[in-house]
Design an enzyme around this catalytic site. Structure first.
Site, PDB file in Angstrom:
ATOM      1  N   LYS A  71       0.831  -1.215   0.000  1.00  0.00           N
ATOM      2  CA  LYS A  71       0.000   0.000   0.000  1.00  0.00           C
ATOM      3  C   LYS A  71       0.859   1.256   0.000  1.00  0.00           C
ATOM      4  CE  LYS A  71      -1.590   1.683   3.990  1.00  0.00           C
ATOM      5  NZ  LYS A  71      -1.292   3.058   4.353  1.00  0.00           N
TER       6      LYS A  71
ATOM      7  N   ARG B  14      -8.432  -0.205   4.670  1.00  0.00           N
ATOM      8  CA  ARG B  14      -7.546   0.746   3.996  1.00  0.00           C
ATOM      9  C   ARG B  14      -6.196   0.114   3.680  1.00  0.00           C
ATOM     10  NH1 ARG B  14      -7.899   6.612   6.599  1.00  0.00           N
ATOM     11  NH2 ARG B  14      -6.645   6.946   4.722  1.00  0.00           N
TER      12      ARG B  14
END
Ligand code: EPZ
Length: 431
Positions: free
Chosen positions: A34, A411
């Site tokens: 990420k 997330r």
């Protein structure tokens, strides 16, 4: 946030329901990183040509960054874990507040926008649950490259004076090895006139991955992964086809899932150099590690207490502090954990205490007296890594644990419960 009606007509907040105490077995696949994919996406603003990124993780933060790029005029398309971005239509220099507000990484756009357009207006990312997170070093560095920067009404406005509106190279010494500042200034300097030297730069693998992409786009960068990075600006950058590195934090979280359930698991792909401090700590607590290329097989019977301090790379990563604390809560003996990076990153302690952990805190230090068993309870994750720590604790606990705070978990972890269920966990997503 959607709600589901349950028989008693109560509204159920999205949560994970975990039946603990099960051993895990098999192989866990690690997605792309990420914290690398987000900054590599911002780099698409530096070129008028197509940038293809592979191994991009399917996360809500990635979707948020794509929306920001689209709002600036970048065309994007997604196919599996491949993302294509075309910056030839870049038309805006200011992403909308409502998109930026929910995604700190949106501030990465200021460097490439300024380098490409000579102007950028980006809302201040502001603080989050784990700390104030200032951008002082980012702004200081952009000024050193010739930008005029003002901060008013929560917006950072930057413009490069002069006819060319082109940044010019300079020497920047960071007061702290900020990952975000290093990456922002690398992107800004890539199109600047002349040479830029960034001193006390961050050494994180994500910084090196960004340098890899910039080089693939035709930039002149050397020294990434060392405290001194030198960039000689070029007139323009071309497109590229690049693969994001595996997520070392997701990999570390999976290794901890094995340790906390006293299981034997293989986690792959893992770039072991990206996880040195973590692998060392896992061996210190008594885990056995077999490394075969990018496959790491971990097994654990008993866990001994250790002390750990979070530090910038190659030290122990702050993003694994909370998940590692869940493990130490069940270790034999007393551990001391010191959080040195963020000033407010011990909020998971209260939730672990709810599960029977014996932890007390003082400032940024937690004193952990290991207990034989945790007990299932309803808990709340206060940020991304705290939510993951709650899930790990739930895997080891007696009985049922329910974890709220999935808006944070999603997330940073792609299909977290699906991957863990595939190796024997019992996790249901409700609501
Ligand atoms: C990156 O955040 C990561 N986020 C974080 O991961 C990670 O925890 C952090 O690096 C440290 O490794 C992304 O890459 C998107 P910093 P960043 O600037 O760049 C202080 C996760 O869980 N500082 O290196 O924001 C700052 O307050 C997230 O995935 C200043 O004082 O981190 C902090 O205490 C959370 N002045 C420390 O430096 C500045 O100008 C490290 O921050 C900038 C930073």
């Amino acid at each position: 946030m959607t709600a589901t009606l349950v028989p008693s007509q109560q509204i159920l907040t999205p949560q994970l329901e975990i039946a603990g105490g099960r051993r895990l077995a098999g192989e866990l696949r690690v997605s792309g990183a990420k914290n690398s994919a987000l900054v590599l996406m911002a780099a698409s603003l530096l070129t008028t040509e197509q940038l293809r990124l592979r191994n991009v993780p399917p996360l809500t933060d990635i979707g948020g960054m794509a929306d920001i790029l689209i709002s600036l005029g970048v065309a994007t398309s997604h196919n599996g874990d491949t993302l294509e971005m075309d910056g030839s239509g870049l038309s805006q220099s200011s992403p909308p507040y409502e998109l930026v507000n929910s995604l700190r990484a949106s501030f990465f756009c200021i460097g490439p926008l300024l380098a490409r357009l000579g102007i950028a207006r980006v809302p201040l990312p502001g603080g989050c649950q784990i700390g104030t997170r200032p951008v002082v070093e980012h702004v200081k560095g952009l000024k050193a490259l010739g930008a005029q920067v003002t901060i008013e009404h929560g917006v950072v406005s930057a413009v490069v004076p002069g006819r060319s509106h082109r940044l010019r190279g300079g020497r920047i010494h960071l007061d702290c090895p900020s990952v975000g500042a290093t990456e922002t200034l690398m992107m800004a300097a890539a199109l600047a006139e002349g040479e830029t030297v960034i001193e006390n730069a961050a050494l994180e693998p994500e910084v090196v991955d960004l340098a890899g992409l910039l080089l693939a786009m035709g930039a002149k960068v050397r020294g990434a992964g060392t405290p001194t990075i030198t960039i000689v600006g070029v007139e323009r950058l071309h497109g590229a086809d690049y693969a994001v590195i595996p997520d070392r934090i997701e990999a570390g979280t999976f290794l901890l899932a094995a340790a906390i359930t006293r299981s034997c698991l293989t986690v792959a792909p893992v770039v072991t150099d990206h996880l040195g401090a973590v692998l060392t700590k896992l061996e210190e607590v008594g885990c056995r590690l077999e490394i075969d290329g990018t496959n790491v097989t971990i097994s654990a019977d008993t866990i001994q207490a250790v002390d750990l301090r979070t530090q910038p790379f190659p030290g122990f990563p702050t993003d694994l502090q909370a998940p590692f604390m869940s493990l130490l809560a069940t270790a034999n003996g007393n551990s001391v954990v010191t959080e040195n990076i963020f000033e407010n990153r011990l909020q998971h302690v209260a939730e672990l205490q709810r599960m029977g952990a014996a932890i007390r805190t003082q400032g940024n230090t937690a004193f952990i007296e290991g207990v034989p068993r945790l007990s299932g309870a309803p808990v709340q994750g206060s940020d991304l890594r705290a939510s993951a720590a709650m899930v790990l604790a739930g895997l080891a606990a007696d009985g049922i644990t329910t974890v709220q705070g999935l808006e944070y978990l999603d997330r940073g972890y792609a299909d977290f419960e699906g991957k863990l269920n595939a190796v024997g966990a019992s996790i249901r997503r409700l609501g």
